[in-house]
Motif scaffolding. Sequence first.
Motif, short mmCIF file in Angstrom:
data_model
loop_
_atom_site.label_atom_id
_atom_site.label_comp_id
_atom_site.label_asym_id
_atom_site.label_seq_id
_atom_site.Cartn_x
_atom_site.Cartn_y
_atom_site.Cartn_z
N CYS A 156 -9.46 10.72 -6.05
CA CYS A 156 -9.06 9.34 -5.74
C CYS A 156 -9.53 8.87 -4.38
O CYS A 156 -9.50 7.68 -4.08
N GLY A 157 -9.96 9.78 -3.50
CA GLY A 157 -10.41 9.37 -2.18
C GLY A 157 -9.31 8.69 -1.40
O GLY A 157 -8.17 9.17 -1.34
N ASN A 158 -9.61 7.54 -0.82
CA ASN A 158 -8.61 6.78 -0.06
C ASN A 158 -7.75 5.89 -0.94
O ASN A 158 -6.97 5.09 -0.43
N GLY A 159 -7.90 6.03 -2.26
CA GLY A 159 -6.94 5.45 -3.19
C GLY A 159 -7.18 4.04 -3.67
O GLY A 159 -6.28 3.45 -4.26
N TYR A 160 -8.39 3.49 -3.47
CA TYR A 160 -8.61 2.10 -3.89
C TYR A 160 -8.32 1.91 -5.38
O TYR A 160 -7.60 0.99 -5.78
N PHE A 161 -8.89 2.77 -6.22
CA PHE A 161 -8.72 2.60 -7.67
C PHE A 161 -7.30 2.93 -8.11
O PHE A 161 -6.79 2.30 -9.05
N THR A 162 -6.66 3.86 -7.44
CA THR A 162 -5.25 4.14 -7.72
C THR A 162 -4.43 2.88 -7.48
O THR A 162 -3.61 2.48 -8.32
N ARG A 163 -4.63 2.26 -6.33
CA ARG A 163 -3.88 1.05 -5.99
C ARG A 163 -4.19 -0.09 -6.96
O ARG A 163 -3.29 -0.83 -7.39
N ALA A 164 -5.46 -0.25 -7.30
CA ALA A 164 -5.85 -1.32 -8.22
C ALA A 164 -5.22 -1.15 -9.59
O ALA A 164 -4.76 -2.12 -10.21
N LEU A 165 -5.16 0.08 -10.07
CA LEU A 165 -4.55 0.34 -11.37
C LEU A 165 -3.05 0.08 -11.33
O LEU A 165 -2.47 -0.47 -12.27
N ILE A 166 -2.41 0.48 -10.25
CA ILE A 166 -0.97 0.23 -10.11
C ILE A 166 -0.70 -1.27 -10.07
O ILE A 166 0.23 -1.77 -10.72
N LYS A 167 -1.51 -2.01 -9.32
CA LYS A 167 -1.35 -3.47 -9.24
C LYS A 167 -1.55 -4.12 -10.61
O LYS A 167 -1.01 -5.20 -10.88
#
Length: 239
Positions: A46-57
Motif C-alpha cells: 500500500c505504500g503511503n496509503g493513497y489507494f487504501t484511502r481512496a477505496l475507503i472514501k
Amino acid sequence: MANSYSALGRWFEYLNDDCGYEQWSQYLIERLKKCGAGSRGVDIGCGNGYFTRALIKAGYSVAGIDISPEMLDKAQQISFKEGVRAEFLLGDITKLKLNFKADFCVAVNDCLNYVSKDKLKTAFARVHSCLKKGGTFIFDISSSHKLKNIIGNNLFAEDREDLTYLWFNKLEGDSVTMDLTLFEKQGEKYARSDERHIQYIHEEDDVCAALKEAGFEVETEGHLGGEKTERINFICTRL
C-alpha cells in the motif's frame, strides 16, 4: 546501503505526485465494480496509503499492508490528517495471512516487481488462499520494455526545495538494481540517506501462467485500460 524504503518511505507519495493518483484510483474502483467485487479487501504493497484511502472514501472496507515500516508510518500520518480511519499492517505478500476471507485484493504500482521469479507462485498462492471463491485480485507490473529500455541503465534526479534525490539504475539479467541517494533538508543542512531497491522483470505470459497455476482466471490490459507498453494490469478471479 539501507533497505528499500528506509528513507524513501517517508517521501514516496510526495515524490509520485505526478503519476495521476486520482485517475488511477478511479480506474481501480471502476474495475472492482465491473468485477462485482464485494466491499471488504486489502491493499497489498500500500505504500503511503493513497489507494487504501481512496477505496475507503469510495465505501470499501480496506486494510493497507506493506513490508516497509517507514511507508506505514507515513500512511498513518496522512490518513489521520485527512480524517480517514484506515488500518495499516506490516506484511509481505509472499507470507500473506488474513484472519478473514477477502472479497478482493489489490496490489498497485509495481508491488509484484519486487517479488523475485522464484517467489512469484508463492505470492499468488498466498493471495489465492486469502480470497473468497470468486474473489477479485487486481495488480500491475512495470513491463519488461519499461524496465529494460526506460529504467535500466539510466539515471534520474530531481531537486525540490525540501528534498533532492539521485536514482542510479543498473540492468542485470532479469532484474534492475536501483541505488537511490536522498538529501533531506533539515534546517540549514541536508541529511544524506542511501538505499537499494531491486525490481524483477516479469514477462506477461509467465505471470499469466503462474496465476493460472495458482487457481486464477486472468484478463490483462495496459495502464488505465490502454496499451501494455510500460505497465500491464492483471484482473484476476479466484476459481
